[in-house]
Scaffold this motif. Structure first.
Motif, PDB file in Angstrom:
ATOM      1  N   SER A 235       7.187   9.357   1.621  1.00  0.00           N
ATOM      2  CA  SER A 235       7.056   8.687   0.325  1.00  0.00           C
ATOM      3  C   SER A 235       6.403   9.581  -0.725  1.00  0.00           C
ATOM      4  O   SER A 235       6.858   9.652  -1.866  1.00  0.00           O
ATOM      5  N   ARG A 236       5.348  10.262  -0.344  1.00  0.00           N
ATOM      6  CA  ARG A 236       4.654  11.144  -1.299  1.00  0.00           C
ATOM      7  C   ARG A 236       5.557  12.279  -1.760  1.00  0.00           C
ATOM      8  O   ARG A 236       5.472  12.723  -2.901  1.00  0.00           O
ATOM      9  N   ALA A 237       6.442  12.738  -0.881  1.00  0.00           N
ATOM     10  CA  ALA A 237       7.396  13.789  -1.262  1.00  0.00           C
ATOM     11  C   ALA A 237       8.376  13.278  -2.324  1.00  0.00           C
ATOM     12  O   ALA A 237       9.014  14.070  -3.010  1.00  0.00           O
ATOM     13  N   ARG A 238       8.459  11.960  -2.472  1.00  0.00           N
ATOM     14  CA  ARG A 238       9.344  11.339  -3.463  1.00  0.00           C
ATOM     15  C   ARG A 238       8.546  10.711  -4.606  1.00  0.00           C
ATOM     16  O   ARG A 238       8.982   9.758  -5.230  1.00  0.00           O
ATOM     17  N   ARG A 239       7.350  11.244  -4.849  1.00  0.00           N
ATOM     18  CA  ARG A 239       6.473  10.794  -5.949  1.00  0.00           C
ATOM     19  C   ARG A 239       6.091   9.323  -5.841  1.00  0.00           C
ATOM     20  O   ARG A 239       6.164   8.563  -6.806  1.00  0.00           O
ATOM     21  N   ALA A 240       5.667   8.920  -4.679  1.00  0.00           N
ATOM     22  CA  ALA A 240       5.295   7.533  -4.430  1.00  0.00           C
ATOM     23  C   ALA A 240       4.092   7.106  -5.263  1.00  0.00           C
ATOM     24  O   ALA A 240       3.252   7.913  -5.646  1.00  0.00           O
ATOM     25  N   ILE A 241       4.052   5.808  -5.498  1.00  0.00           N
ATOM     26  CA  ILE A 241       2.909   5.169  -6.142  1.00  0.00           C
ATOM     27  C   ILE A 241       2.091   4.532  -5.017  1.00  0.00           C
ATOM     28  O   ILE A 241       2.617   3.770  -4.211  1.00  0.00           O
ATOM     29  N   VAL A 242       0.791   4.862  -4.973  1.00  0.00           N
ATOM     30  CA  VAL A 242      -0.108   4.298  -3.970  1.00  0.00           C
ATOM     31  C   VAL A 242      -1.000   3.285  -4.676  1.00  0.00           C
ATOM     32  O   VAL A 242      -1.583   3.572  -5.716  1.00  0.00           O
ATOM     33  N   ALA A 243      -1.088   2.099  -4.121  1.00  0.00           N
ATOM     34  CA  ALA A 243      -1.901   1.037  -4.715  1.00  0.00           C
ATOM     35  C   ALA A 243      -2.713   0.356  -3.617  1.00  0.00           C
ATOM     36  O   ALA A 243      -2.391   0.464  -2.436  1.00  0.00           O
TER      37      ALA A 243
ATOM     38  N   TRP B 144       8.360   1.828   5.185  1.00  0.00           N
ATOM     39  CA  TRP B 144       7.318   0.974   5.765  1.00  0.00           C
ATOM     40  C   TRP B 144       6.003   1.727   5.831  1.00  0.00           C
ATOM     41  O   TRP B 144       5.972   2.920   6.138  1.00  0.00           O
ATOM     42  N   ASN B 145       4.891   1.034   5.577  1.00  0.00           N
ATOM     43  CA  ASN B 145       3.587   1.653   5.686  1.00  0.00           C
ATOM     44  C   ASN B 145       2.515   0.596   5.866  1.00  0.00           C
ATOM     45  O   ASN B 145       2.700  -0.563   5.500  1.00  0.00           O
ATOM     46  N   THR B 146       1.377   1.002   6.401  1.00  0.00           N
ATOM     47  CA  THR B 146       0.233   0.092   6.495  1.00  0.00           C
ATOM     48  C   THR B 146      -0.497   0.015   5.154  1.00  0.00           C
ATOM     49  O   THR B 146      -1.255  -0.907   4.923  1.00  0.00           O
ATOM     50  N   ARG B 147      -0.255   0.982   4.304  1.00  0.00           N
ATOM     51  CA  ARG B 147      -0.805   0.985   2.949  1.00  0.00           C
ATOM     52  C   ARG B 147       0.268   0.489   1.984  1.00  0.00           C
ATOM     53  O   ARG B 147       1.436   0.409   2.340  1.00  0.00           O
ATOM     54  N   VAL B 148      -0.135   0.220   0.762  1.00  0.00           N
ATOM     55  CA  VAL B 148       0.837  -0.141  -0.271  1.00  0.00           C
ATOM     56  C   VAL B 148       1.277   1.160  -0.931  1.00  0.00           C
ATOM     57  O   VAL B 148       0.560   1.733  -1.747  1.00  0.00           O
ATOM     58  N   ILE B 149       2.448   1.627  -0.529  1.00  0.00           N
ATOM     59  CA  ILE B 149       3.017   2.879  -1.041  1.00  0.00           C
ATOM     60  C   ILE B 149       4.476   2.599  -1.367  1.00  0.00           C
ATOM     61  O   ILE B 149       5.245   2.225  -0.477  1.00  0.00           O
ATOM     62  N   VAL B 150       4.839   2.750  -2.627  1.00  0.00           N
ATOM     63  CA  VAL B 150       6.215   2.479  -3.031  1.00  0.00           C
ATOM     64  C   VAL B 150       6.785   3.685  -3.782  1.00  0.00           C
ATOM     65  O   VAL B 150       6.087   4.377  -4.505  1.00  0.00           O
ATOM     66  N   VAL B 151       8.071   3.906  -3.571  1.00  0.00           N
ATOM     67  CA  VAL B 151       8.770   5.005  -4.221  1.00  0.00           C
ATOM     68  C   VAL B 151       9.472   4.449  -5.459  1.00  0.00           C
ATOM     69  O   VAL B 151      10.294   3.528  -5.341  1.00  0.00           O
ATOM     70  N   PRO B 152       9.151   4.961  -6.636  1.00  0.00           N
ATOM     71  CA  PRO B 152       9.778   4.458  -7.863  1.00  0.00           C
ATOM     72  C   PRO B 152      11.305   4.580  -7.817  1.00  0.00           C
ATOM     73  O   PRO B 152      11.848   5.563  -7.307  1.00  0.00           O
TER      74      PRO B 152
ATOM     75  N   ARG C 236       2.923  -6.515  -7.234  1.00  0.00           N
ATOM     76  CA  ARG C 236       2.796  -5.759  -8.487  1.00  0.00           C
ATOM     77  C   ARG C 236       3.362  -4.350  -8.329  1.00  0.00           C
ATOM     78  O   ARG C 236       4.097  -3.863  -9.193  1.00  0.00           O
ATOM     79  N   ALA C 237       3.026  -3.701  -7.228  1.00  0.00           N
ATOM     80  CA  ALA C 237       3.509  -2.325  -7.003  1.00  0.00           C
ATOM     81  C   ALA C 237       5.015  -2.299  -6.860  1.00  0.00           C
ATOM     82  O   ALA C 237       5.674  -1.409  -7.408  1.00  0.00           O
ATOM     83  N   LEU C 238       5.579  -3.238  -6.130  1.00  0.00           N
ATOM     84  CA  LEU C 238       7.032  -3.286  -5.962  1.00  0.00           C
ATOM     85  C   LEU C 238       7.735  -3.542  -7.295  1.00  0.00           C
ATOM     86  O   LEU C 238       8.750  -2.914  -7.608  1.00  0.00           O
ATOM     87  N   ALA C 239       7.194  -4.467  -8.072  1.00  0.00           N
ATOM     88  CA  ALA C 239       7.801  -4.767  -9.381  1.00  0.00           C
ATOM     89  C   ALA C 239       7.771  -3.543 -10.286  1.00  0.00           C
ATOM     90  O   ALA C 239       8.753  -3.235 -10.970  1.00  0.00           O
ATOM     91  N   ALA C 240       6.663  -2.826 -10.286  1.00  0.00           N
ATOM     92  CA  ALA C 240       6.543  -1.620 -11.121  1.00  0.00           C
ATOM     93  C   ALA C 240       7.486  -0.527 -10.639  1.00  0.00           C
ATOM     94  O   ALA C 240       8.120   0.162 -11.446  1.00  0.00           O
TER      95      ALA C 240
END
Length: 171
Positions: free
Chosen positions: A29-37, A97-105, A163-167
């Motif tokens: 996810s981070r390699a794809r500029r993920a947003i961590v919340a 999938w992750n245990t943290r809230v990490i989403v790829v824009p 909120r993270a998914l919507a953004a």
């Protein structure tokens, strides 16, 4: 009691497996500029889950909780179902999938597997496990405490994740 300690240990090993998958997926996810919340609530969530794994056998030992077959066997069935649902979620989301809230824009919401039926099926698995694991050996205090505290954590977690998914979808 030995079988119950082994059951709780198996769930703990499963949790470690989840963390291994989560770390790999975080790198993806981070390699794809993920947003961590949601890093603020994550330590409380981890502590709560560790507390569940410690509280179950501790209550059984210190409280002299018996195995009651009429309760224990159905709860073991629920526990197995919760694990199956969790891994169905992990498999469906794949590297997202992750245990943290990490989403790829820019990625669309997943709408297959259990996500075609529920918005947050993994949390259904968490709730079921939090009730079933302790009650498999009548650790009712742990079941109640985990359920109440988990409701508070999940309230924060689901709001944060929504909120993270919507953004991310809007990006």
């Amino acid at each position: 009691m030995i079988w119950y300690a082994l059951l709780v240990a198996a769930v703990a090993v499963e949790r470690v497996g989840e963390l291994v998958v989560a770390r790999r997926n975080e790198r993806w996810s981070r390699a794809r500029r993920a947003i961590v919340a949601g890093d603020g609530h994550y330590p409380a969530m981890v502590a709560l889950h560790v507390g569940l794994l410690v509280g179950c056998p501790l209550e059984v030992c210190l409280g002299g909780r018996p195995f009651v077959p009429a309760l224990g066997w159905p709860m073991l069935t629920v526990l197995v179902g919760a694990q199956a649902l969790r891994w169905w979620c992990i498999g469906t989301l794949g590297p997202r999938w992750n245990t943290r809230v990490i989403v790829v824009p820019g990625l669309p919401l997943v709408a297959r597997g259990p996500y075609r039926l529920l918005r947050h099926p993994n949390y259904v698995a968490v709730v079921a496990e939090g009730v079933a694991l302790p009650l498999a050996h009548t650790a009712w205090v742990t079941a109640v405490a985990f359920t109440v505290l988990n409701a508070a954590v999940l309230t924060v977690r689901v709001r944060c994740e929504n909120r993270a998914l919507a953004a991310a979808v809007a990006t």
